[in-house]
Design an enzyme around this catalytic site. Structure first.
Site, PDB file in Angstrom:
ATOM      1  N   GLU A  90     -72.268  38.627  91.196  1.00 56.41           N
ATOM      2  CA  GLU A  90     -72.887  39.025  89.942  1.00 56.41           C
ATOM      3  C   GLU A  90     -73.723  37.928  89.287  1.00 56.41           C
ATOM      4  O   GLU A  90     -73.532  37.578  88.121  1.00 56.41           O
ATOM      5  CB  GLU A  90     -71.810  39.520  88.953  1.00 56.41           C
ATOM      6  N   ILE A  91     -74.639  37.405  90.052  1.00 55.64           N
ATOM      7  CA  ILE A  91     -75.572  36.436  89.455  1.00 55.64           C
ATOM      8  C   ILE A  91     -76.666  37.222  88.745  1.00 55.64           C
ATOM      9  O   ILE A  91     -77.285  38.103  89.314  1.00 55.64           O
ATOM     10  CB  ILE A  91     -76.167  35.508  90.536  1.00 55.64           C
TER      11      ILE A  91
END
Lengths: 592, 592
Positions: free
Chosen positions: A372-373
């Protein structure tokens, strides 16, 4: 000394987990091979567990095995779990004669050419060595002694656990042949009842051969959204050991709080922990030790470069969009903020951090996260833009460099990375990849040659089903991973779905994950248990009588049994059905 | 003696629950009218709660009010709930000077022409009298004393509860003016910290006028699917009192077990309870008394003629299709079995049973159930066919006769029926009908002229969302009432939706129901709390600043506050969001 372990020769019923009705062998996880008889055997008042000194071949007994034996003795005598039936096991003593058969000893023997290392040494060994190390055989006679044999202290510990889970307590049994007298007929039958109740196994003789199908059977705990005390973690580890789970995946930090108090980085916990609630290095070592003594490897995870907002409280220069509002669009959940991974200083800092964290763990494995960048956050970030321009990098170049360099630190410390992301090429081939969002992703990851752990939200997220928690007026939304994953859903998973025969060796096992947005110590145990036990069965026992999926109906009475056993240890496992159903296997099923 | 309760005259900020951000008044349920100031006032070390003797007009003080005062004193001093902010309330003492203002007394006064009956007498009064009886005014000065005034002991008890919920604990506050010295300036400022911490209210002066919007604010507990000890019920009652819930709807029996041990019907519990786990008549009386002293009416329910299979264990002749297999098609869930309501002997038995059960309760209300009658079961039943033929009745005639006769018993005992079914004409007009499956049914029921309690599954079933529990291979089904009802869903309910203005008086209130198929003492508290508190707010506070639905965003910090207060009392209320969010009101919301 050792009774022959050939069930056929003893004329015993050979068991496989079957859908044909309740099993007499209420073990969870179900063993590889087992046979049972029909003799009720009580534990004598002076029942003892002994380590077979002769089997040590002159070596010293592993200290943690001796401690496990001592604990098991106390457990066996103190527990009051009753057989799940309407009369609670009294039906086994209907003749009014009390106990007619007694066990006086459980002997644990090392097999020839055993490895005499500690339980912990085997629990923390590389994954390839674990399945054999966990195997054991257990035989329980109708009189006299039970006997467990294994090639390691870890195997003996697993056998000991199986024995514990065979034993029931019952009150109201007539004083029979006398608890001190084990030979029949020495004293007249009494007319009272055994004052402290009786411990017994109902279906001796038992012959069990057992070994896990998968070497990685994990529970994940997130200690960032909420803090969990060392004591509550010990209780998880105790319960994991009851069902032979062997990996505690400790998601120790995230954007909400930084409870890990590292000597080298005191500011992180000082600024980032919920006031004063931290894990000191000694706390971590205690947990690692406690786990290892119970056959559990602690795999710590420091998720990077996303999920790190809280680092910005101590090191504001290292975090892009630190707690920027609105968080919506900049993070999956509040607060926004992630490491400026294009900045070499940040890469260096992260490597040092990993090194410091690895210094307090003992596992071969270390979690680096990677999920989840948020790209909007990075695009808005001026220092990142500047760094990229200076180096002539794309953001992907920067991420690859960050991953490669920080993972190099792992290699230097001879650790293997456990990661979530798998799309960026910075990962080395030996990385263990956790399948995260969707179980269908498994095939894509094994196609790349990575080893995988099944941990996908559609089967294994224990937190799903409590509804969305981001508040909004009129907000009645479900959480993204609703519905609730029942034990039936978990146990019905097929670890090899869409996986080619030749790729199966890449499937290391599975993990039940407890993300703690809506969980703290108040509801921890009932959210985790007994569902994580269903995962234990799935990945210890492997395929059922008819392969995958395993049978829910066959597992049901065993799930009830282990649930009430866990409860009897004082752990708040949730009930699966009305108690009426738990006492009547096979009724509370469709068309039952 | 009594400070004038006119907020405007004091120049205070007048508050309404608003969506504009966190309120300074973290009370749940939110009071009818309130104003706050900005002075931090500590409770002095010898803080005392006093009943204003002069206001008694020579009457004796209600004993249960005196006990409530004693309990509140202990609670105030022992609780350690901190203000929810990053620094936990230390921000109120930032000048380092410790406490500068002290309260030394909370005075409770009866208003002129008060009713001096006990708390219990008002809690168990008919529903029409309750709203006025629960009203109170509370003022908290910036120095010296707080003052609650009400026309009944129940009102004073509500005011006392509000006061408790205003008070916070904090550690690390500097020793200020000395706890024994209440006048400023008497001693030099100390340099240490208050060794036992400080109790304080942060926003004095407070002026509160309060009264419930609805007289029926209930929690239902099902003690048949699982048994709940008296102690665990006491804990529910204590927590209900914290949020001013006033009806404990005790679904004491059902098809799975019969824990109610009536002197006149010993066989029922002997054969039908989970071994030995019963409520004796004295237990019930204790629970009724304990509840009443806390402003709670215990409405017992014996669901008939369905949901009675277990009676067949003691009286096999009274139950049709008793535990007949497969249960599927014969019942909504196992086991099948319901009263042979065409049999006059069964009607007589049920009437006697009701009479015996009413004998141990004190409420004006008694629940008779009436839901989920399975017609297949009755059609298959030969004795029922015979009875119908003899009387020339249809099955509907028989049901109407059964309902009428058993309800006559209630009328004889001057009780009002609380029922679920409303389609059969056996119900008298004064019956209170609980809206059960679908909140949309409300209109149809008020159209028939019945009074209603909102208890529909689509908003108020606390058990929904744990997945289906009837086991089946491959069974991964949701339960029929999924998804989980979040506190946001509950608080967003509109009690008057589709109800005409003229029918509003028929809406008595609402109920959060905990059906216990998947709940026992292990997870009871985290399933019930704090969600039942959202119902308390909805039906105590009535419409919000913008009517219905009430604002979720406005309630969020108050829900967090009450959750942590409940937890501080040792009750395992579940967390609503990461702790990071609880400490930062207004961030963990959509676009926050």
């Amino acid at each position: 000394m050792l009774a022959p372990l050939i069930a056929a020769a003893l004329g015993l019923l050979s068991l496989r987990a079957s859908a044909a009705g309740p099993s007499k062998l209420n073990l969870l996880p179900f063993p590889t091979k087992a046979s049972v008889g029909s003799t009720v055997v009580c534990l004598s008042k002076d029942f003892a567990i002994e380590l077979d000194a002769a089997s040590l071949g002159g070596k010293e007994a592993p200290h943690d095995l001796l401690m496990a034996i001592e604990r098991a003795g106390v457990t066996l005598m103190n527990r009051r779990h009753e057989y799940l039936s309407v009369s609670g096991g009294l039906e086994f003593f209907e003749d009014g004669q009390g106990c007619a058969h007694y066990l006086d000893t459980l002997v644990l023997s090392f097999a020839p050419e055993a490895d005499y290392g500690s339980i912990l040494s085997h629990a923390t060994a590389p994954v390839e060595k674990r399945r054999d190390a966990e195997g054991y055989r257990l035989s329980v006679a109708t009189q006299g002694r039970a006997h467990a044999v294994a090639g390691t202290a870890l195997g003996l510990f697993r056998g000991l656990t199986t024995f514990e889970n065979l034993v029931y307590h019952v009150d109201g049994v007539a004083v029979g042949l006398g608890s001190a007298q084990k030979a029949p007929g020495q004293v007249p039958l009494g007319s009272g009842v055994e004052p402290e109740g009786v411990k017994y196994v109902p279906f001796a003789p038992y012959e069990i051969e057992d070994k896990p199908a998968f070497p990685w059977r994990a529970v994940l705990l997130d200690t960032s959204r909420h803090y969990f005390s060392k004591h509550s973690i010990f209780r998880i580890l105790d319960t994991m050991a009851m069902v032979k789970l062997n990996v505690f995946h400790w998601h120790i930090t995230d954007s909400n709080s930084w409870p890990l108090d590292l000597f080298e980085f005191p500011l992180l916990a000082q600024k980032g922990a919920y006031r004063g609630r931290v894990y000191s290095e000694d706390d971590v070592r205690d947990i690692v030790q406690y786990a290892g003594e119970r056959g559990i490897d602690v795999v710590m995870e420091i998720d990077t470069p996303g999920h790190t907002s809280i680092i910005g409280e101590a090191y504001p220069d290292y975090i892009a969009c630190h707690d920027k509002r609105p968080w919506t669009g900049r993070a999956h959940q509040p607060p926004a903020g992630q490491l400026r991974f294009a900045d070499s200083q940040v890469t260096e800092f992260t490597s040092k951090l990993f090194r410091a964290a690895m210094g307090v763990t003992r596992s071969q494995y270390f979690g680096t996260g990677g999920d989840e960048i948020n790209m909007k956050c990075m695009e808005e970030d001026e220092p990142t833009a500047k760094a990229l321009a200076e180096k002539g990098w794309t953001i992907e170049d920067a991420l690859r460099d960050f991953t490669r360099r920080t993972h190099d630190t792992l290699a230097e410390s001879r650790r293997t990375a456990v990661a979530i992301a798998y799309n960026n090429t910075g990962l080395s081939n030996n990385t263990v990849v956790e399948i995260w969002v969707d179980s269908k992703d498994a095939r894509r990851v094994v196609d790349k040659g990575y080893r995988i752990v099944h941990a996908a939200a559609d089967y294994f997220y224990l937190d799903c089903g409590q509804g969305g928690w981001i508040s909004a007026d009129g907000g009645q939304g479900n959480s993204w991973c609703d519905p609730f994953k029942t034990w039936m859903k978990i146990i019905s998973f097929d670890p090899y779905k869409n996986i080619e025969e030749s790729q199966r060796k890449l499937v290391l096992g599975g993990q039940a994950s407890l993300w703690a947005e809506q969980t703290d110590e108040a509801n921890l145990e009932s959210v985790m248990w007994p569902r994580a036990a269903a995962l234990a069965e799935l990945f210890w026992s492997g395929p059922g009588a008819n392969g995958y999926p395993r049978s829910v109906l066959e597992a049901l009475p065993r799930m009830h049994d282990i649930r009430y056993r866990i409860l009897d240890r004082g752990v708040r496992a949730a009930p699966l059905q009305p108690e009426w159903c738990a006492l009547r296997p096979g009724v509370c099923i469709l068309d039952g």
